[in-house]
Design an enzyme around this catalytic site. Structure first.
Site, PDB file in Angstrom:
ATOM      1  N   LYS A  78      -6.902  -1.151 -30.071  1.00  0.00           N
ATOM      2  CA  LYS A  78      -5.723  -1.348 -29.208  1.00  0.00           C
ATOM      3  C   LYS A  78      -5.976  -0.821 -27.792  1.00  0.00           C
ATOM      4  O   LYS A  78      -5.684  -1.493 -26.821  1.00  0.00           O
ATOM      5  CB  LYS A  78      -4.505  -0.593 -29.756  1.00  0.00           C
ATOM      6  CG  LYS A  78      -3.877  -1.163 -30.981  1.00  0.00           C
ATOM      7  CD  LYS A  78      -2.565  -0.437 -31.327  1.00  0.00           C
ATOM      8  CE  LYS A  78      -2.704   1.053 -31.513  1.00  0.00           C
ATOM      9  NZ  LYS A  78      -3.463   1.466 -32.704  1.00  0.00           N
ATOM     10  N   ARG A 113       6.185   2.069 -33.031  1.00  0.00           N
ATOM     11  CA  ARG A 113       5.449   2.318 -34.262  1.00  0.00           C
ATOM     12  C   ARG A 113       6.369   2.393 -35.468  1.00  0.00           C
ATOM     13  O   ARG A 113       5.889   2.564 -36.594  1.00  0.00           O
ATOM     14  CB  ARG A 113       4.719   3.644 -34.129  1.00  0.00           C
ATOM     15  CG  ARG A 113       3.205   3.526 -34.058  1.00  0.00           C
ATOM     16  CD  ARG A 113       2.687   4.922 -33.800  1.00  0.00           C
ATOM     17  NE  ARG A 113       1.329   5.136 -34.130  1.00  0.00           N
ATOM     18  CZ  ARG A 113       0.332   5.076 -33.233  1.00  0.00           C
ATOM     19  NH1 ARG A 113       0.549   4.698 -32.003  1.00  0.00           N
ATOM     20  NH2 ARG A 113      -0.887   5.375 -33.612  1.00  0.00           N
ATOM     21  N   ARG A 132     -17.267   6.676 -34.347  1.00  0.00           N
ATOM     22  CA  ARG A 132     -16.896   7.066 -32.980  1.00  0.00           C
ATOM     23  C   ARG A 132     -16.874   8.594 -32.861  1.00  0.00           C
ATOM     24  O   ARG A 132     -17.397   9.165 -31.900  1.00  0.00           O
ATOM     25  CB  ARG A 132     -15.501   6.486 -32.686  1.00  0.00           C
ATOM     26  CG  ARG A 132     -14.875   6.891 -31.370  1.00  0.00           C
ATOM     27  CD  ARG A 132     -13.601   6.093 -31.108  1.00  0.00           C
ATOM     28  NE  ARG A 132     -12.415   6.674 -31.725  1.00  0.00           N
ATOM     29  CZ  ARG A 132     -11.220   6.093 -31.755  1.00  0.00           C
ATOM     30  NH1 ARG A 132     -11.056   4.893 -31.239  1.00  0.00           N
ATOM     31  NH2 ARG A 132     -10.200   6.680 -32.317  1.00  0.00           N
ATOM     32  N   ARG A 168     -11.605  13.632 -30.821  1.00  0.00           N
ATOM     33  CA  ARG A 168     -10.161  13.715 -31.045  1.00  0.00           C
ATOM     34  C   ARG A 168      -9.864  14.551 -32.280  1.00  0.00           C
ATOM     35  O   ARG A 168     -10.522  14.404 -33.305  1.00  0.00           O
ATOM     36  CB  ARG A 168      -9.590  12.297 -31.210  1.00  0.00           C
ATOM     37  CG  ARG A 168      -9.076  11.722 -29.914  1.00  0.00           C
ATOM     38  CD  ARG A 168      -8.625  10.306 -30.079  1.00  0.00           C
ATOM     39  NE  ARG A 168      -7.605  10.118 -31.112  1.00  0.00           N
ATOM     40  CZ  ARG A 168      -6.912   9.003 -31.259  1.00  0.00           C
ATOM     41  NH1 ARG A 168      -7.130   7.981 -30.443  1.00  0.00           N
ATOM     42  NH2 ARG A 168      -6.028   8.885 -32.210  1.00  0.00           N
ATOM     43  N   ARG A 208      -3.124   8.685 -41.012  1.00  0.00           N
ATOM     44  CA  ARG A 208      -2.802   7.710 -39.954  1.00  0.00           C
ATOM     45  C   ARG A 208      -2.731   6.293 -40.522  1.00  0.00           C
ATOM     46  O   ARG A 208      -1.858   5.500 -40.147  1.00  0.00           O
ATOM     47  CB  ARG A 208      -3.838   7.781 -38.834  1.00  0.00           C
ATOM     48  CG  ARG A 208      -3.633   8.982 -37.903  1.00  0.00           C
ATOM     49  CD  ARG A 208      -4.903   9.388 -37.179  1.00  0.00           C
ATOM     50  NE  ARG A 208      -5.355   8.408 -36.212  1.00  0.00           N
ATOM     51  CZ  ARG A 208      -6.604   8.346 -35.733  1.00  0.00           C
ATOM     52  NH1 ARG A 208      -7.516   9.196 -36.153  1.00  0.00           N
ATOM     53  NH2 ARG A 208      -6.924   7.438 -34.845  1.00  0.00           N
TER      54      ARG A 208
HETATM   55  P1  ADP Z   1      -4.396   5.547 -33.153  1.00  0.00           P
HETATM   56  O1  ADP Z   1      -3.780   4.201 -33.038  1.00  0.00           O
HETATM   57  O2  ADP Z   1      -5.880   5.514 -33.168  1.00  0.00           O
HETATM   58  O3  ADP Z   1      -3.865   6.348 -34.324  1.00  0.00           O
HETATM   59  P2  ADP Z   1      -2.913   6.666 -30.819  1.00  0.00           P
HETATM   60  O4  ADP Z   1      -3.603   7.266 -29.652  1.00  0.00           O
HETATM   61  O5  ADP Z   1      -2.103   5.448 -30.593  1.00  0.00           O
HETATM   62  O6  ADP Z   1      -4.084   6.430 -31.866  1.00  0.00           O
HETATM   63  O7  ADP Z   1      -1.967   7.776 -31.503  1.00  0.00           O
HETATM   64  C1  ADP Z   1      -2.431   9.052 -31.843  1.00  0.00           C
HETATM   65  C2  ADP Z   1      -1.292   9.872 -32.472  1.00  0.00           C
HETATM   66  O8  ADP Z   1      -0.250  10.066 -31.513  1.00  0.00           O
HETATM   67  C3  ADP Z   1      -0.591   9.246 -33.671  1.00  0.00           C
HETATM   68  O9  ADP Z   1      -1.268   9.496 -34.890  1.00  0.00           O
HETATM   69  C4  ADP Z   1       0.772   9.936 -33.627  1.00  0.00           C
HETATM   70  O10 ADP Z   1       0.710  11.259 -34.120  1.00  0.00           O
HETATM   71  C5  ADP Z   1       1.043  10.017 -32.131  1.00  0.00           C
HETATM   72  N1  ADP Z   1       1.763   8.822 -31.629  1.00  0.00           N
HETATM   73  C6  ADP Z   1       1.299   7.935 -30.699  1.00  0.00           C
HETATM   74  N2  ADP Z   1       2.218   6.986 -30.465  1.00  0.00           N
HETATM   75  C7  ADP Z   1       3.276   7.263 -31.272  1.00  0.00           C
HETATM   76  C8  ADP Z   1       4.525   6.639 -31.511  1.00  0.00           C
HETATM   77  N3  ADP Z   1       4.885   5.510 -30.874  1.00  0.00           N
HETATM   78  N4  ADP Z   1       5.365   7.212 -32.413  1.00  0.00           N
HETATM   79  C9  ADP Z   1       5.033   8.334 -33.074  1.00  0.00           C
HETATM   80  N5  ADP Z   1       3.872   8.971 -32.907  1.00  0.00           N
HETATM   81  C10 ADP Z   1       2.987   8.447 -32.012  1.00  0.00           C
END
Ligand code: ADP
Length: 190
Positions: free
Chosen positions: A13, A88, A125, A137, A148
């Site tokens: 993404k 999400r 990664r 990360r 996740r």
């Molecule tokens: P990925 O898609 O690889 O899990 P992101 O960078 O999008 O990585 O998100 C990392 C973390 O940030 C998520 O696991 C969550 O804890 C938090 N997060 C990000 N966006 C949201 C969201 N829209 N709602 C709730 N938590 C979020």
């Protein structure tokens, strides 16, 4: 153009949002990046989010909705934006509708990849980052990753039905090369 990128962790993404942002000259709005910045700056939001993110769980809806509402209201987002990692949950999608009032989203683009491929991508990664001395990360490890993936399946995947019902969903095969996925996305929104 107002776009949402939907997809499991490791689907690409962030990479694709950044490419589309350059091609379409509209900002990429990533809640993950915003939250990681808040954590490293030690803001109140960052302090609330840090441990939840480390476990791989979703942070509370009202926290990310506040962040994104403020960001969408800035002038550079007036011509459009690419949402990366938001919404999400169905509750976040409903809040987004309220924030946007009568502006409609143009497309919701789902990046689809099978789960085994995702595990390899993310753990690879993390290993590469570790070897090169880069920052890994805090949630790129097997334990947090499985949380996740479960969060995606249980809380985020239902959004595909939510948006498909409105005729906004396009699904793209994200197991192809980065450039092919970008081309497929451009084709889908064209
Ligand atoms: P990925 O898609 O690889 O899990 P992101 O960078 O999008 O990585 O998100 C990392 C973390 O940030 C998520 O696991 C969550 O804890 C938090 N997060 C990000 N966006 C949201 C969201 N829209 N709602 C709730 N938590 C979020």
């Amino acid at each position: 153009m107002r776009l949402v990128l939907l997809g499991p962790p490791g689907a690409g993404k962030g990479t694709q949002a950044s490419k589309l942002s350059q091609l379409l000259t509209i900002p990429q709005l990533s809640t993950g990046d915003m939250l990681r910045a808040a954590v490293s700056e030690g803001t109140a939001i960052g302090q609330q989010a840090a441990e939840i993110m480390q476990r791989g769980e979703l942070v509370p809806d009202q926290l990310v909705v506040g962040l994104i509402a403020e960001r969408i209201g800035r002038s550079d987002a007036a011509r459009g934006f690419i949402l990366d990692g938001f919404p999400r949950t169905v509750a976040q999608a409903e809040s987004l509708d309220e924030v946007l009032e009568n502006q409609e989203l143009d497309w919701v683009l789902e990046l689809k990849v099978d789960e085994q491929y995702l595990l390899n991508r993310i753990l690879g990664r993390a290993m590469q980052a570790r070897e090169s001395g880069a920052v890994v990360r805090a949630d790129d490890n097997e334990g947090a990753l499985s949380v996740r993936l479960t969060a995606y399946t249980d809380q985020t995947k239902p959004l595909t039905d939510y948006y498909a019902a409105r005729g906004l969903l396009k699904t793209i095969d994200a197991s192809q090369t980065v450039d092919r996925v970008t081309a497929a996305l451009v084709g889908a929104i064209g």
